[in-house]
Motif scaffolding. Structure first.
Motif, mmCIF file in Angstrom:
data_model
loop_
_atom_site.group_PDB
_atom_site.id
_atom_site.type_symbol
_atom_site.label_atom_id
_atom_site.label_comp_id
_atom_site.label_asym_id
_atom_site.label_seq_id
_atom_site.Cartn_x
_atom_site.Cartn_y
_atom_site.Cartn_z
ATOM 1 N N MET A 1 3.739 4.034 -3.928
ATOM 2 C CA MET A 1 4.795 4.137 -2.909
ATOM 3 C C MET A 1 6.070 3.477 -3.375
ATOM 4 S SD MET A 1 6.436 2.208 -0.387
ATOM 5 C CE MET A 1 5.310 0.879 -0.024
ATOM 6 N N ARG A 2 5.955 2.270 -3.978
ATOM 7 C CA ARG A 2 7.151 1.563 -4.408
ATOM 8 C C ARG A 2 7.847 2.296 -5.541
ATOM 9 N NH1 ARG A 2 3.507 -2.275 -3.220
ATOM 10 N NH2 ARG A 2 2.813 -2.581 -5.364
ATOM 11 N N ALA A 5 9.748 5.157 -4.025
ATOM 12 C CA ALA A 5 10.950 4.693 -3.331
ATOM 13 C C ALA A 5 12.041 4.351 -4.317
ATOM 14 C CB ALA A 5 10.610 3.464 -2.479
ATOM 15 N N GLY A 27 11.703 7.824 1.086
ATOM 16 C CA GLY A 27 10.460 7.779 0.328
ATOM 17 C C GLY A 27 9.679 6.505 0.514
ATOM 18 N N ALA A 28 10.290 5.496 1.134
ATOM 19 C CA ALA A 28 9.598 4.226 1.342
ATOM 20 C C ALA A 28 9.055 4.154 2.770
ATOM 21 C CB ALA A 28 10.546 3.063 1.094
ATOM 22 N N ASP A 29 7.809 3.760 2.919
ATOM 23 C CA ASP A 29 7.207 3.577 4.235
ATOM 24 C C ASP A 29 7.524 2.166 4.700
ATOM 25 O OD1 ASP A 29 5.745 3.429 6.515
ATOM 26 O OD2 ASP A 29 3.784 3.807 5.575
ATOM 27 N N MET A 30 8.640 2.024 5.434
ATOM 28 C CA MET A 30 9.119 0.702 5.805
ATOM 29 C C MET A 30 8.241 0.026 6.864
ATOM 30 S SD MET A 30 11.361 0.642 3.645
ATOM 31 C CE MET A 30 11.755 -1.063 4.008
ATOM 32 N N ALA A 31 7.339 0.773 7.482
ATOM 33 C CA ALA A 31 6.473 0.189 8.498
ATOM 34 C C ALA A 31 5.130 -0.263 7.911
ATOM 35 C CB ALA A 31 6.217 1.195 9.615
ATOM 36 N N SER A 32 4.933 -0.038 6.635
ATOM 37 C CA SER A 32 3.655 -0.383 6.010
ATOM 38 C C SER A 32 3.520 -1.900 5.862
ATOM 39 C CB SER A 32 3.546 0.275 4.636
ATOM 40 O OG SER A 32 4.473 -0.311 3.737
ATOM 41 N N MET A 35 5.464 -3.720 3.214
ATOM 42 C CA MET A 35 6.884 -3.974 3.425
ATOM 43 C C MET A 35 7.148 -4.984 4.531
ATOM 44 S SD MET A 35 8.897 -2.442 1.365
ATOM 45 C CE MET A 35 9.018 -1.073 0.210
ATOM 46 N N THR A 36 6.209 -5.212 5.411
ATOM 47 C CA THR A 36 6.455 -6.041 6.591
ATOM 48 C C THR A 36 5.634 -7.328 6.658
ATOM 49 O OG1 THR A 36 4.812 -4.813 7.878
ATOM 50 C CG2 THR A 36 7.092 -3.999 7.939
ATOM 51 N N ARG A 83 8.477 -7.900 -2.199
ATOM 52 C CA ARG A 83 9.039 -7.543 -0.897
ATOM 53 C C ARG A 83 9.302 -8.811 -0.105
ATOM 54 N NH1 ARG A 83 5.344 -5.671 -3.648
ATOM 55 N NH2 ARG A 83 3.721 -5.604 -2.063
#
Length: 266
Positions: A1-2, A5, A27-32, A35-36, A83
């Motif tokens: 994923m990274r 992105a 392309g990045a899943d910011m809710a994953s 990332m959080t 991250r």
């Protein structure tokens, strides 16, 4: 994923003006959780610092989002692809750190030491870098909406390197960044993106701006002595009460100079 992105970010940063408006987070899943969330605690990192015997920490690819890492000594740390979204790094020492391809969305780096830091491919949208020291750093990445008011950016290297096109036209993206009162003496921002940036009262002495986009930017009261304005797009830019304008380079070669705002409306 990274990796995906980052490939999208490379493509957007390297593209022309129209394509450059693409979302660099595509392309990045910011809710994953990657990332959080954080996979370590402040106590874990403090323990690593104590055990490091003064050697730089290796935190590459770590998930550190949301942590309070304020004031920590992370000098020279390897944070490549890490991250740190929403992370509190206020007053931290990241001098000489490797921050390449790292994520700092909405991170607090106010007053942090980032001199000589490597930032190729960094994503720091809406980050707080007010009063931070980024002298001689290489912020070749996305800082859209960040706060760099009062920051030290002396000899910063954010310009595109036209001699090396293997990665496309990579450059600093300072769109809508607050650079009011910032010290950018001797910085290289050639071919960079500064649309709608707030450069009020900033020190741009000897700054290389050649080929950059300053459309809509506010340079009211800025010092521009020795700055290179050749082929700089100043459409809609506020060029009011400038200091050192007479010694600015390439002043007659600005693009859309007739569309710039040069005086306050009555």
């Amino acid at each position: 994923m990274r990796r995906l992105a980052f490939s999208f970010m490379i493509a957007a940063l390297a593209a022309g003006p129209a394509a450059a408006e693409q979302d660099l987070l595509l392309g990045a899943d910011m809710a994953s959780p990657a990332m959080t969330k954080a996979e370590m605690s402040r106590a874990d990192i403090e323990a690593m610092i104590r055990a490091s015997d003064g050697k730089p920490l290796d935190l590459h690819d770590k998930a550190l989002s949301g942590l309070d890492l304020s004031g920590l000594n992370l000098r020279g740390a390897n944070l490549r692809t890490a991250r740190l979204n929403g992370t509190n790094l206020r007053g931290a020492d990241l001098s000489g750190a490797n921050l390449e391809q790292a994520w700092f969305l909405k991170a607090d780096l106010s007053g942090a030491k980032l001199a000589d830091a490597r930032m190729f491919g960094i994503t720091a949208r809406d980050a707080n870098l007010s009063g931070a020291d980024l002298s001689r750093s290489t912020p070749i990445g996305d800082f859209k909406g960040a706060n760099m008011s009062g920051a030290m950016l002396v000899d910063l290297k954010g310009g595109a390197d036209i001699r090396n096109q293997s990665m496309g036209l990579m450059r600093a993206v300072f769109t809508s960044v607050n650079l009011s009162g910032a010290n950018l003496k001797g910085a290289d921002l050639g071919r960079s993106r500064l649309e709608y940036a707030d450069l009020k009262d900033a020190d741009l002495t000897d700054v290389v701006l050649m080929g950059s986009d300053l459309s809509g930017a506010n340079l009211t009261g800025a010092t521009v002595a020795g700055a290179d304005f050749k082929n700089v797009d100043v459409s809609g830019a506020k060029l009011i009460d400038l200091k050192g304008e007479a010694s600015a380079k390439g002043w007659a070669q600005r693009v859309n100079a007739d569309r710039a705002v040069t005086r306050v409306s009555p």
